[in-house]
Write a protein that holds these residues in place. Structure first.
Motif, PDB file in Angstrom:
ATOM      1  N   ALA A  28       5.951   4.298   2.784  1.00  9.69           N
ATOM      2  CA  ALA A  28       6.136   5.694   2.385  1.00  9.69           C
ATOM      3  C   ALA A  28       7.634   5.899   2.193  1.00  9.69           C
ATOM      4  CB  ALA A  28       5.601   6.654   3.444  1.00  9.69           C
ATOM      5  N   PRO A  29       8.065   6.490   1.097  1.00  9.96           N
ATOM      6  CA  PRO A  29       9.500   6.599   0.822  1.00  9.96           C
ATOM      7  C   PRO A  29      10.248   7.511   1.783  1.00  9.96           C
ATOM      8  CG  PRO A  29       8.237   7.866  -0.778  1.00  9.96           C
ATOM      9  CD  PRO A  29       7.251   7.065   0.021  1.00  9.96           C
ATOM     10  N   ASN A  30       9.512   8.412   2.444  1.00  5.39           N
ATOM     11  CA  ASN A  30      10.128   9.326   3.413  1.00  5.39           C
ATOM     12  C   ASN A  30       9.421   9.192   4.761  1.00  5.39           C
ATOM     13  OD1 ASN A  30      11.925  10.736   1.474  1.00  5.39           O
ATOM     14  ND2 ASN A  30       9.982  11.388   0.565  1.00  5.39           N
ATOM     15  N   PRO A  31      10.104   9.521   5.845  1.00  2.00           N
ATOM     16  CA  PRO A  31       9.468   9.430   7.165  1.00  2.00           C
ATOM     17  C   PRO A  31       8.189  10.264   7.232  1.00  2.00           C
ATOM     18  CG  PRO A  31      11.842   9.738   7.390  1.00  2.00           C
ATOM     19  CD  PRO A  31      11.526   9.937   5.937  1.00  2.00           C
ATOM     20  N   ILE A  32       7.186   9.739   7.915  1.00  2.00           N
ATOM     21  CA  ILE A  32       5.917  10.436   8.066  1.00  2.00           C
ATOM     22  C   ILE A  32       6.099  11.647   8.983  1.00  2.00           C
ATOM     23  CG2 ILE A  32       3.540  10.223   8.879  1.00  2.00           C
ATOM     24  CD1 ILE A  32       4.162   8.612   6.360  1.00  2.00           C
ATOM     25  N   ASP A  33       5.469  12.757   8.620  1.00  2.00           N
ATOM     26  CA  ASP A  33       5.576  13.983   9.407  1.00  2.00           C
ATOM     27  C   ASP A  33       5.151  13.738  10.855  1.00  2.00           C
ATOM     28  OD1 ASP A  33       4.191  16.718  10.408  1.00  2.00           O
ATOM     29  OD2 ASP A  33       5.807  17.162   9.002  1.00  2.00           O
ATOM     30  N   ARG A  59       3.431   1.996  11.789  1.00  2.00           N
ATOM     31  CA  ARG A  59       3.583   0.822  10.935  1.00  2.00           C
ATOM     32  C   ARG A  59       4.193   1.159   9.568  1.00  2.00           C
ATOM     33  NH1 ARG A  59      -0.066  -3.565  11.530  1.00  2.00           N
ATOM     34  NH2 ARG A  59       0.808  -4.171   9.510  1.00  2.00           N
ATOM     35  N   PHE A  60       4.298   2.447   9.243  1.00  2.00           N
ATOM     36  CA  PHE A  60       4.874   2.819   7.956  1.00  2.00           C
ATOM     37  C   PHE A  60       6.350   2.442   7.905  1.00  2.00           C
ATOM     38  CE2 PHE A  60       1.143   5.495   7.348  1.00  2.00           C
ATOM     39  CZ  PHE A  60       0.957   5.421   5.974  1.00  2.00           C
ATOM     40  N   VAL A  61       6.771   1.913   6.756  1.00  2.00           N
ATOM     41  CA  VAL A  61       8.172   1.569   6.538  1.00  2.00           C
ATOM     42  C   VAL A  61       8.683   2.369   5.339  1.00  2.00           C
ATOM     43  CG1 VAL A  61       7.936  -0.735   7.517  1.00  2.00           C
ATOM     44  CG2 VAL A  61       7.552  -0.401   5.057  1.00  2.00           C
ATOM     45  N   THR A  62       9.980   2.641   5.335  1.00  2.00           N
ATOM     46  CA  THR A  62      10.579   3.395   4.233  1.00  2.00           C
ATOM     47  C   THR A  62      11.300   2.492   3.239  1.00  2.00           C
ATOM     48  OG1 THR A  62      12.538   3.785   5.592  1.00  2.00           O
ATOM     49  CG2 THR A  62      10.828   5.498   5.605  1.00  2.00           C
ATOM     50  N   THR A  63      11.268   1.196   3.486  1.00  2.00           N
ATOM     51  CA  THR A  63      11.831   0.233   2.545  1.00  2.00           C
ATOM     52  C   THR A  63      11.077  -1.080   2.695  1.00  2.00           C
ATOM     53  OG1 THR A  63      13.879  -0.838   1.778  1.00  2.00           O
ATOM     54  CG2 THR A  63      13.571  -0.602   4.156  1.00  2.00           C
ATOM     55  N   PHE A  64      11.129  -1.915   1.685  1.00  2.00           N
ATOM     56  CA  PHE A  64      10.425  -3.193   1.724  1.00  2.00           C
ATOM     57  C   PHE A  64      11.101  -4.143   0.740  1.00  2.00           C
ATOM     58  CE2 PHE A  64       8.480  -0.654  -1.563  1.00  2.00           C
ATOM     59  CZ  PHE A  64       8.270  -1.540  -2.612  1.00  2.00           C
ATOM     60  N   THR A  65      10.769  -5.419   0.858  1.00  2.00           N
ATOM     61  CA  THR A  65      11.291  -6.426  -0.067  1.00  2.00           C
ATOM     62  C   THR A  65      10.416  -6.452  -1.300  1.00  2.00           C
ATOM     63  OG1 THR A  65      12.091  -7.732   1.796  1.00  2.00           O
ATOM     64  CG2 THR A  65      11.924  -8.841  -0.336  1.00  2.00           C
ATOM     65  N   ILE A  72       0.863  -1.185   0.000  1.00  2.00           N
ATOM     66  CA  ILE A  72       0.000   0.000   0.000  1.00  2.00           C
ATOM     67  C   ILE A  72       0.894   1.229   0.000  1.00  2.00           C
ATOM     68  CG2 ILE A  72      -1.827   1.232   1.209  1.00  2.00           C
ATOM     69  CD1 ILE A  72      -2.668  -1.372   2.468  1.00  2.00           C
ATOM     70  N   LEU A  73       0.793   2.021  -1.037  1.00  2.00           N
ATOM     71  CA  LEU A  73       1.661   3.190  -1.152  1.00  2.00           C
ATOM     72  C   LEU A  73       0.930   4.355  -1.791  1.00  2.00           C
ATOM     73  CD1 LEU A  73       4.111   2.938  -4.155  1.00  2.00           C
ATOM     74  CD2 LEU A  73       2.323   1.251  -3.808  1.00  2.00           C
ATOM     75  N   GLY A  74       1.597   5.492  -1.794  1.00  2.00           N
ATOM     76  CA  GLY A  74       1.059   6.701  -2.395  1.00  2.00           C
ATOM     77  C   GLY A  74       2.176   7.469  -3.057  1.00  2.00           C
ATOM     78  N   PRO A  75       1.972   8.763  -3.307  1.00  2.00           N
ATOM     79  CA  PRO A  75       3.007   9.565  -3.965  1.00  2.00           C
ATOM     80  C   PRO A  75       4.199   9.805  -3.040  1.00  2.00           C
ATOM     81  CG  PRO A  75       1.224  10.967  -3.245  1.00  2.00           C
ATOM     82  CD  PRO A  75       0.772   9.562  -2.987  1.00  2.00           C
TER      83      PRO A  75
END
Length: 285
Positions: A77-82, A93-99, A44-47
């Motif tokens: 999310a590619p960048n840390p959440i605000d 639970r958001f991660v900045t990298t995944f397999t 699950i991702l976004g911009p």
């Protein structure tokens, strides 16, 4: 076409009303059900610029997949959440990298065209795998790039589209899911003042509050709380305001302003709306 039955108050009484909230054919609904039922691991991702609508929509969807369907959801999310969203359930639970070879299906929201993704190496790999893909969006510029597209251009937020989707799937809207979806509506409507606020916006918001959304906490955290650094930054910008001969109200913000005040770029959110409160003026920042 599917209609959802909601309650509405009319002159002190409660009556039933119907409104068209999303064009879902029985075939589409069957397709989406099959899509979910035949996959188990969803990315699950976004911009690349993850905002409140993306966060609220994606977290609520992840909650549905994991808590009610027993699926796995990778909140990416590619960048840390605000930091201002950190108080909300599941944001950690958001991660900045995944397999990239782990997911077997993709959900995206709030992303009109593919070039808005961050295109990290992981994203490039997973998006090139040809996986089944659902795209939820409310931007009219959406290029319909996914396998299945849930698009509603009159929607105030992506979370409203998700709400329609979940209701059609027979999902239970939990208080945490409701809080995230209501936050998304708050953010994309500017707390119900933007022109994209419609009767549907209020109807869905009422349903979410009834489901347990923490409306007071959302309003307090996002619209009645400001850091000193943010106020100082706004002060600098407001101090530079000028009215041009053609009536346009202009101002500017510099990198130095942000560094000097210790504010973040995100602290500029809402400033243009505030300046647009000047009557009969068009604001340019």
């Amino acid at each position: 076409m599917i209609f959802y039955k909601l309650k509405t108050h009319t002159k002190g009484t409660i009556s039933n009303c119907y409104f068209v909230c999303f064009m879902i054919t029985p075939q589409d609904l069957a397709t989406f059900k099959e899509f979910i039922n035949t996959h188990s691991n969803f990315l699950i991702l976004g911009p690349k610029n993850t905002d409140g609508d993306t966060i609220g929509t994606n977290v609520a969807l992840a909650m549905y997949l994991e808590e009610q369907l027993g699926k796995k959801a990778i909140l990416y999310a590619p960048n840390p959440i605000d930091h201002k969203y950190k108080w909300m359930p599941w944001v950690d639970r958001f991660v900045t990298t995944f397999t990239p070879h782990e997911p077997d299906a993709i959900f995206t929201s709030d992303t009109a065209v593919p070039h808005l993704f961050a295109h990290t190496p992981e994203e490039e790999i997973v998006l090139s795998r040809g996986l089944p893909w659902v795209n939820l969006d409310h931007h009219i510029s959406n290029s319909k790039y996914a396998t299945h597209n849930l698009l509603y251009f009159q929607s105030t937020s992506c979370s409203m589209i998700l709400y329609y989707f979940l209701k059609a799937m027979g999902a239970t809207i939990t208080p945490d899911m409701a809080t995230h979806m209501l936050m998304s509506i708050y953010m994309d409507s500017g707390s119900y003042i933007h022109p994209n606020t419609t009767a549907d916006t209020y109807e869905i918001s009422a349903e979410l509050v009834a489901a347990g959304a923490d409306q007071l906490e959302i309003a307090t955290r996002f619209f009645r709380t400001n850091s000193v650094a943010k106020l100082q930054l706004w002060g600098k910008v407001l101090d530079r305001m000028q009215i041009m001969p053609d009536g346009v109200l202009t101002s500017a913000v510099t990198e130095g302003d942000i560094m000097e005040t210790g504010a973040d770029r995100e602290d500029l959110e809402g400033l243009v709306d505030f300046m647009n409160a000047a009557p009969n003026k068009l604001c340019v920042l």
